[in-house]
Design an enzyme around this catalytic site. Structure first.
Site, PDB file in Angstrom:
ATOM      1  N   LYS A   1       3.484   1.914  -0.390  1.00 14.75           N
ATOM      2  CA  LYS A   1       4.118   1.796   0.921  1.00 14.75           C
ATOM      3  C   LYS A   1       5.082   0.631   0.901  1.00 14.75           C
ATOM      4  O   LYS A   1       4.786  -0.430   0.383  1.00 14.75           O
ATOM      5  CB  LYS A   1       3.051   1.526   1.982  1.00 14.75           C
ATOM      6  CG  LYS A   1       1.935   2.535   1.960  1.00 14.75           C
ATOM      7  CD  LYS A   1       2.220   3.637   2.910  1.00 14.75           C
ATOM      8  CE  LYS A   1       1.248   4.768   2.685  1.00 14.75           C
ATOM      9  NZ  LYS A   1       1.579   5.945   3.432  1.00 14.75           N
TER      10      LYS A   1
ATOM     11  N   ASP B   1       1.523  -0.531  -6.310  1.00 14.72           N
ATOM     12  CA  ASP B   1       2.317  -0.561  -5.087  1.00 14.72           C
ATOM     13  C   ASP B   1       3.403  -1.624  -5.193  1.00 14.72           C
ATOM     14  O   ASP B   1       3.506  -2.341  -6.194  1.00 14.72           O
ATOM     15  CB  ASP B   1       1.438  -0.701  -3.840  1.00 14.72           C
ATOM     16  CG  ASP B   1       0.754  -2.053  -3.726  1.00 14.72           C
ATOM     17  OD1 ASP B   1       1.222  -3.039  -4.343  1.00 14.72           O
ATOM     18  OD2 ASP B   1      -0.250  -2.137  -2.992  1.00 14.72           O
TER      19      ASP B   1
ATOM     20  N   MET C   1       1.460  -8.323   7.716  1.00 16.69           N
ATOM     21  CA  MET C   1       2.485  -7.359   8.178  1.00 16.69           C
ATOM     22  C   MET C   1       2.929  -7.643   9.613  1.00 16.69           C
ATOM     23  O   MET C   1       3.082  -6.727  10.411  1.00 16.69           O
ATOM     24  CB  MET C   1       1.941  -5.922   8.068  1.00 16.69           C
ATOM     25  CG  MET C   1       1.652  -5.506   6.647  1.00 16.69           C
ATOM     26  SD  MET C   1       0.962  -3.855   6.523  1.00 16.69           S
ATOM     27  CE  MET C   1      -0.782  -4.166   6.790  1.00 16.69           C
TER      28      MET C   1
HETATM   29  N1  SAH Z   1      -4.070  -5.818   0.194  1.00 21.44           N
HETATM   30  C1  SAH Z   1      -3.140  -6.905   0.430  1.00 21.44           C
HETATM   31  C2  SAH Z   1      -2.444  -6.759   1.757  1.00 21.44           C
HETATM   32  C3  SAH Z   1      -1.609  -5.512   1.887  1.00 21.44           C
HETATM   33  S1  SAH Z   1      -0.748  -5.417   3.406  1.00 21.44           S
HETATM   34  C4  SAH Z   1      -3.881  -8.241   0.323  1.00 21.44           C
HETATM   35  O1  SAH Z   1      -5.118  -8.239   0.250  1.00 21.44           O
HETATM   36  O2  SAH Z   1      -3.237  -9.287   0.277  1.00 21.44           O
HETATM   37  C5  SAH Z   1       0.800  -6.143   2.994  1.00 21.44           C
HETATM   38  C6  SAH Z   1       0.935  -7.507   3.615  1.00 21.44           C
HETATM   39  O3  SAH Z   1       0.177  -8.455   2.881  1.00 21.44           O
HETATM   40  C7  SAH Z   1       2.334  -8.069   3.628  1.00 21.44           C
HETATM   41  O4  SAH Z   1       3.109  -7.536   4.681  1.00 21.44           O
HETATM   42  C8  SAH Z   1       2.037  -9.536   3.814  1.00 21.44           C
HETATM   43  O5  SAH Z   1       1.678  -9.799   5.157  1.00 21.44           O
HETATM   44  C9  SAH Z   1       0.788  -9.707   2.965  1.00 21.44           C
HETATM   45  N2  SAH Z   1       1.072 -10.194   1.609  1.00 21.44           N
HETATM   46  C10 SAH Z   1       0.738  -9.591   0.461  1.00 21.44           C
HETATM   47  N3  SAH Z   1       1.096 -10.348  -0.594  1.00 21.44           N
HETATM   48  C11 SAH Z   1       1.659 -11.462  -0.090  1.00 21.44           C
HETATM   49  C12 SAH Z   1       2.213 -12.659  -0.665  1.00 21.44           C
HETATM   50  N4  SAH Z   1       2.265 -12.862  -1.993  1.00 21.44           N
HETATM   51  N5  SAH Z   1       2.677 -13.607   0.175  1.00 21.44           N
HETATM   52  C13 SAH Z   1       2.625 -13.450   1.509  1.00 21.44           C
HETATM   53  N6  SAH Z   1       2.124 -12.354   2.096  1.00 21.44           N
HETATM   54  C14 SAH Z   1       1.640 -11.379   1.317  1.00 21.44           C
END
Ligand code: SAH
Length: 249
Positions: A60, A39, A175
């Site tokens: 997405k 993704d 998000m």
């Molecule tokens: N599965 C992922 C989350 C997916 S939803 C997890 O466990 O981290 C996507 C959201 O995750 C983004 O909109 C943001 O809020 C957060 N996110 C993912 N990677 C990030 C990063 N390196 N720094 C800050 N926020 C992050």
């Protein structure tokens, strides 16, 4: 670890960006994979471990046209049925707002063998890079994880924000950037103090990491002014104050 057999799909968490946060299982799976379906959140540094695999970007992206979930599921199933070793690589942990459930259930329904390799989620590991502990004994002994928008991209109307504000010492939002003003209003209306510390951590654990320290009252305006944007994790609670002493990045 168990053998990565042909025709299997491994659902792998890539962590928040820093490749050092990959698990040993993740690295072995990336090295053995024939195809890696990833993704948008997976970092280039992580994808280097899949140098021998075909890379397919299917994920997405907030606010942009993105592949529909059935299309992603169908691709995973087709690749597995072609006898390839398939890694489905997702940012963070596959089951933290990652649609991992939908994908696993589609594999189950199709009779495709799979395994899950958990990853470090942005809302725990990413915050740690900003010096924010999601729990600590005397300050924030509980934590709640929420998404700031639902599958339609709207903020979740179904959430009882007053109850959320009372539920835990630390609120961690995924998000949430597009709806921070509305969310902050609802939390304050529900009783959280206007000066409750808020931290916004953008691209946590990567060289592009930026952190904004603000309060519930000022969050939306400060976010707009700072230009900080997605992907970002928002943490709300007194635990953010520990950052002053604990930031190490
Ligand atoms: N599965 C992922 C989350 C997916 S939803 C997890 O466990 O981290 C996507 C959201 O995750 C983004 O909109 C943001 O809020 C957060 N996110 C993912 N990677 C990030 C990063 N390196 N720094 C800050 N926020 C992050």
């Amino acid at each position: 670890m168990s053998e990565f057999a042909k025709g299997e799909v491994w659902l792998v968490g890539a962590g928040p960006g820093d490749a050092g946060l990959l698990t040993l299982h993740a690295v072995e799976a990336l090295r053995a994979a024939d195809v890696v379906v990833h993704d948008a959140l997976v970092s280039a540094e992580v994808l280097e471990y899949a140098a021998g695999a075909e890379l397919v970007h299917l994920g997405k992206r907030g606010g942009q046209p993105s592949p529909k979930q059935p299309e992603i599921n169908a691709r995973l199933i087709a690749e597995a049925r072609a006898g390839r070793r398939v890694v489905r690589l997702k940012g963070g942990d596959p089951f933290m707002f990652g649609r991992g459930t939908e994908e696993v259930l589609a594999l189950v329904a199709a009779g495709v063998r799979f395994r899950v390799v958990p990853g470090i989620t942005a809302g725990i590991g990413g915050l740690a890079y900003a010096g924010i502990p999601v729990t600590s004994r005397d300050v924030n002994s509980s934590v709640i994880f929420l998404t700031g928008h639902d599958h339609t991209g709207l903020s979740p109307e179904g959430i009882d924000w007053a109850a959320v504000g009372r539920a835990a010492g630390m609120i961690v939002l995924y998000m949430a950037m597009r709806h921070m003003g509305e969310i902050a209003e609802k939390l304050m209306a529900g009783g959280l103090a206007a000066d409750t510390p808020v931290a916004v951590v953008m691209r946590a654990s990567t060289p592009q990491m930026r952190v904004l320290d603000t309060t519930l009252e000022k969050a939306a305006a400060d976010i707009a002014e700072s230009g900080i944007g997605a992907p970002a994790i928002v943490s709300i609670g007194r635990g953010n104050l520990l950052r002053a002493q604990m930031a190490w990045g």
